[in-house]
Design an enzyme around this catalytic site. Structure first.
Site, PDB file in Angstrom:
ATOM      1  N   CYS A   1       0.836  -1.204   0.000  1.00  0.00           N
ATOM      2  CA  CYS A   1       0.000   0.000   0.000  1.00  0.00           C
ATOM      3  C   CYS A   1       0.873   1.257   0.000  1.00  0.00           C
ATOM      4  O   CYS A   1       1.536   1.544  -0.985  1.00  0.00           O
ATOM      5  CB  CYS A   1      -0.997  -0.051   1.159  1.00  0.00           C
ATOM      6  SG  CYS A   1      -2.408   1.052   0.900  1.00  0.00           S
TER       7      CYS A   1
ATOM      8  N   HIS B   1      -3.653  -5.094   0.562  1.00  0.00           N
ATOM      9  CA  HIS B   1      -3.095  -5.526   1.853  1.00  0.00           C
ATOM     10  C   HIS B   1      -3.144  -7.049   1.975  1.00  0.00           C
ATOM     11  O   HIS B   1      -4.051  -7.592   2.618  1.00  0.00           O
ATOM     12  CB  HIS B   1      -3.867  -4.875   3.014  1.00  0.00           C
ATOM     13  CG  HIS B   1      -3.435  -3.479   3.312  1.00  0.00           C
ATOM     14  ND1 HIS B   1      -2.350  -3.190   4.118  1.00  0.00           N
ATOM     15  CD2 HIS B   1      -3.903  -2.291   2.883  1.00  0.00           C
ATOM     16  CE1 HIS B   1      -2.189  -1.875   4.197  1.00  0.00           C
ATOM     17  NE2 HIS B   1      -3.123  -1.305   3.454  1.00  0.00           N
TER      18      HIS B   1
ATOM     19  N   GLU C   1      -1.488  -8.990   3.797  1.00  0.00           N
ATOM     20  CA  GLU C   1      -1.337  -9.465   5.184  1.00  0.00           C
ATOM     21  C   GLU C   1      -2.671  -9.524   5.917  1.00  0.00           C
ATOM     22  O   GLU C   1      -2.775 -10.173   6.949  1.00  0.00           O
ATOM     23  CB  GLU C   1      -0.332  -8.575   5.939  1.00  0.00           C
ATOM     24  CG  GLU C   1      -0.856  -7.249   6.469  1.00  0.00           C
ATOM     25  CD  GLU C   1      -1.100  -6.187   5.400  1.00  0.00           C
ATOM     26  OE1 GLU C   1      -0.851  -6.454   4.218  1.00  0.00           O
ATOM     27  OE2 GLU C   1      -1.554  -5.081   5.773  1.00  0.00           O
TER      28      GLU C   1
END
Ligand code: MN
Length: 236
Positions: A109, A212, A214
């Site tokens: 990001c 994202h 994660e």
């Protein structure tokens, strides 16, 4: 042995506290890496950054607030958000040095945008300030939930990671995107509105993703991005 993955943190609203979502740390642990958070100093930057780079095997740039548009020669527009100039400068120096010594770099990001800026690229400050039909890139859904698809370019590392899929679903928490790609960066993915969603370089050591990974669930396959990054870091 677990490679040490340096992760850059954010700071809170009054810049008094470092913060990093646990998801980044978990993703690195789960991929076999040893996460190490890298706070940024107010001064003596050169020495400290050199020592950080000596000590880590890979560099992970986390998400966060907007980069300062003066860095690529633009004045701020009203739709731009909060900035942390100290963090900007720290990350740019880290990226440049990590690249010079050949460390794997993964930007997520904001991290993807900082890599782009460090390599001389520019950023769209706010999609709402642009002409054109943009899809919704600031999702209002659970953080793990993928709300839009992206197209993956053939013959890229990203295509190899997600093969045979040429389109995947991602989550989306950005109002900015890469405008002019930095030196040596190859665009590997775009959203359906052609907003740049990922890039890599020809060495395969640098990768940036606008979503994202994660935060996404195991079945999304996003752990493969971290597995590759940590394996690459281990081989350095
Ligand atoms: Mn998006």
């Amino acid at each position: 042995m677990r490679p040490i993955i340096g992760i850059t943190p954010a700071r809170n609203k009054d810049y008094s506290t470092y913060q990093l979502q646990k998801n980044y740390v978990d993703a690195v642990f789960n991929a076999g890496g040893l996460p190490q958070i890298l706070p940024f100093p107010d001064n003596n930057k050169g020495t400290i950054i050199n020592r950080y780079i000596d000590n880590i095997d890979g560099l992970l740039l986390s998400g966060g607030i907007d980069p300062d548009p003066l860095l690529w020669g633009e004045q701020p527009i009203p739709g731009m958000g909060r900035i942390d100039p100290l963090r900007d400068n720290f990350e740019i120096e880290l990226i440049k040095l990590a690249k010079d010594v050949g460390l794997p770099i993964l930007g997520i990001c904001r991290g993807c945008q900082l890599i782009n800026v460090a390599l001389g690229g520019s950023i769209i400050q706010d999609f709402s300030g642009e002409n054109g039909d943009f899809i919704k890139h600031r999702q209002e859904a659970p953080h793990w939930y993928p709300t839009h698809t992206i197209k993956i370019e053939n013959n890229t590392i990203l295509a190899k990671i997600f093969a045979p899929d040429q389109k995947i679903k991602v989550n989306s928490f950005h109002h900015q995107g890469v405008k002019k790609p930095g030196k040596g960066l190859i665009i590997s993915s775009r959203a359906e509105d052609d907003v740049i969603e990922a890039f890599e370089d020809s060495t395969g050591l640098i990768m940036g993703v606008q979503w994202h990974p994660e935060r996404m669930k195991k079945e999304s396959g996003m752990h493969k991005l971290f597995a590759r990054f940590v394996a690459l870091s281990e081989s350095q």
